[in-house]
Design a protein around this motif. Sequence first.
Motif, short mmCIF file in Angstrom:
data_model
loop_
_atom_site.label_atom_id
_atom_site.label_comp_id
_atom_site.label_asym_id
_atom_site.label_seq_id
_atom_site.Cartn_x
_atom_site.Cartn_y
_atom_site.Cartn_z
N ALA A 49 27.66 -37.64 4.44
CA ALA A 49 27.96 -37.04 3.15
C ALA A 49 27.33 -37.92 2.08
CB ALA A 49 29.47 -36.91 2.94
N ARG A 50 26.28 -37.45 1.45
CA ARG A 50 25.56 -38.29 0.50
C ARG A 50 24.78 -37.44 -0.49
NH1 ARG A 50 20.21 -40.36 3.96
NH2 ARG A 50 19.46 -38.26 4.50
N VAL A 51 24.46 -38.05 -1.63
CA VAL A 51 23.55 -37.45 -2.59
C VAL A 51 22.16 -37.95 -2.26
CG1 VAL A 51 22.89 -37.32 -5.02
CG2 VAL A 51 25.32 -37.26 -4.38
N THR A 52 21.22 -37.04 -2.10
CA THR A 52 19.89 -37.43 -1.65
C THR A 52 18.84 -36.45 -2.15
OG1 THR A 52 18.59 -37.99 0.34
CG2 THR A 52 20.07 -36.10 0.49
N VAL A 53 17.60 -36.76 -1.89
CA VAL A 53 16.49 -35.87 -2.25
C VAL A 53 16.38 -34.80 -1.17
CG1 VAL A 53 14.00 -35.69 -2.64
CG2 VAL A 53 15.27 -37.71 -3.45
N PRO A 54 16.37 -33.53 -1.53
CA PRO A 54 16.37 -32.46 -0.52
C PRO A 54 14.99 -32.21 0.06
CG PRO A 54 16.35 -31.51 -2.70
CD PRO A 54 16.48 -33.00 -2.89
N PRO A 55 14.92 -31.60 1.26
CA PRO A 55 13.63 -31.17 1.81
C PRO A 55 12.98 -30.14 0.90
CG PRO A 55 15.39 -31.09 3.46
CD PRO A 55 16.05 -31.29 2.15
N PRO A 56 11.65 -30.00 0.93
CA PRO A 56 10.96 -29.05 0.05
C PRO A 56 11.48 -27.62 0.16
CG PRO A 56 9.39 -30.53 1.08
CD PRO A 56 10.71 -30.81 1.72
N ALA A 57 11.80 -27.16 1.36
CA ALA A 57 12.30 -25.79 1.52
C ALA A 57 13.61 -25.59 0.77
CB ALA A 57 12.47 -25.45 2.99
N VAL A 58 14.48 -26.60 0.79
CA VAL A 58 15.76 -26.50 0.10
C VAL A 58 15.55 -26.50 -1.42
CG1 VAL A 58 17.98 -27.64 -0.30
CG2 VAL A 58 17.00 -27.56 2.00
N VAL A 59 14.59 -27.27 -1.90
CA VAL A 59 14.25 -27.28 -3.32
C VAL A 59 13.89 -25.87 -3.77
CG1 VAL A 59 12.60 -28.09 -5.05
CG2 VAL A 59 13.49 -29.68 -3.34
N ALA A 60 13.07 -25.20 -2.97
CA ALA A 60 12.64 -23.85 -3.32
C ALA A 60 13.79 -22.85 -3.27
CB ALA A 60 11.52 -23.41 -2.38
N LEU A 61 14.58 -22.90 -2.21
CA LEU A 61 15.65 -21.92 -2.02
C LEU A 61 16.77 -22.08 -3.05
CD1 LEU A 61 15.84 -21.96 1.86
CD2 LEU A 61 15.03 -20.08 0.44
N LEU A 62 17.04 -23.30 -3.46
CA LEU A 62 18.09 -23.54 -4.46
C LEU A 62 17.52 -23.56 -5.87
CD1 LEU A 62 20.42 -26.18 -2.73
CD2 LEU A 62 20.57 -23.68 -2.76
N GLU A 63 16.22 -23.27 -6.01
CA GLU A 63 15.57 -23.15 -7.31
C GLU A 63 15.78 -24.41 -8.15
OE1 GLU A 63 16.88 -19.48 -9.09
OE2 GLU A 63 16.43 -18.32 -7.27
#
Length: 247
Positions: A111-125
């Motif tokens: 459970a952490r705050v982190t930089v997301p994978p590119p696909a997640v960046v796109a899907l979560l806008e």
Amino acid sequence: MPLSELGTDGPATLHSRVSGWIRSQIASGAWPAHFRLKPEPELAVELGVSRGTLRRALSTLIEEGALVQIRGKGTFVTSTIVEPAIAQKLTSLAEDFASQGVALTTRVLRARVTVPPPAVVALLELPARAKIFELIRLRSTEEGPVAFLANYVRTDLARGIERVDFESETLFGTLAGRFGLHITSGRRTFTATAADEVQAGHLDVPVGSPLQYVEQVTYLAGGEPIEYSDVWIRSDRLRVTSMLSRR
């Protein structure tokens, strides 16, 4: 992305160049399955084309099955396989088990705050360099582990969520109860997959064993994406059932 950057190779017609560029975004993974395109007026301005040209390009891709339009929701990239629309309640595994009186335990693996994978960046806008809350959990019944979950939640809409004890609280319940965020819609894709070493280890199955894989994006009432999840399920211990209706 102005028109001058759409490329000059291939079909000379403007709408074909636009549809070709969109195909390249999908093929490269920049626009993954379930990615929601910007509203037509905004996308047309960004590409430097008329709305009529953009609509023609989108219509071509919808006919090809690369995109799908959902009234009141927007235009989305489809999955790479046929994705039938199924009527089902948007509930979590924890809620489903609780409604059936089945005891379920949860172990938080990360459970952490982190930089997301590119696909997640796109899907979560998300904007560039945004961070998300990553929650990795294992759910078990008395028989043993049944589901391995990876959730990614927007921290700009749920600040401090990393401090919640998710071994005793559910994600959807926390978003609603603590942050006043009510998930109203979502998109799910169900596929079969073979367990890799990580999934096999947590679910206590041999590597290569068949698993049910569920990919999901959930949205708030205003249409904002709030959460993306990957879920791997032991289908020998848990069956996914849908209640269907015919219009």
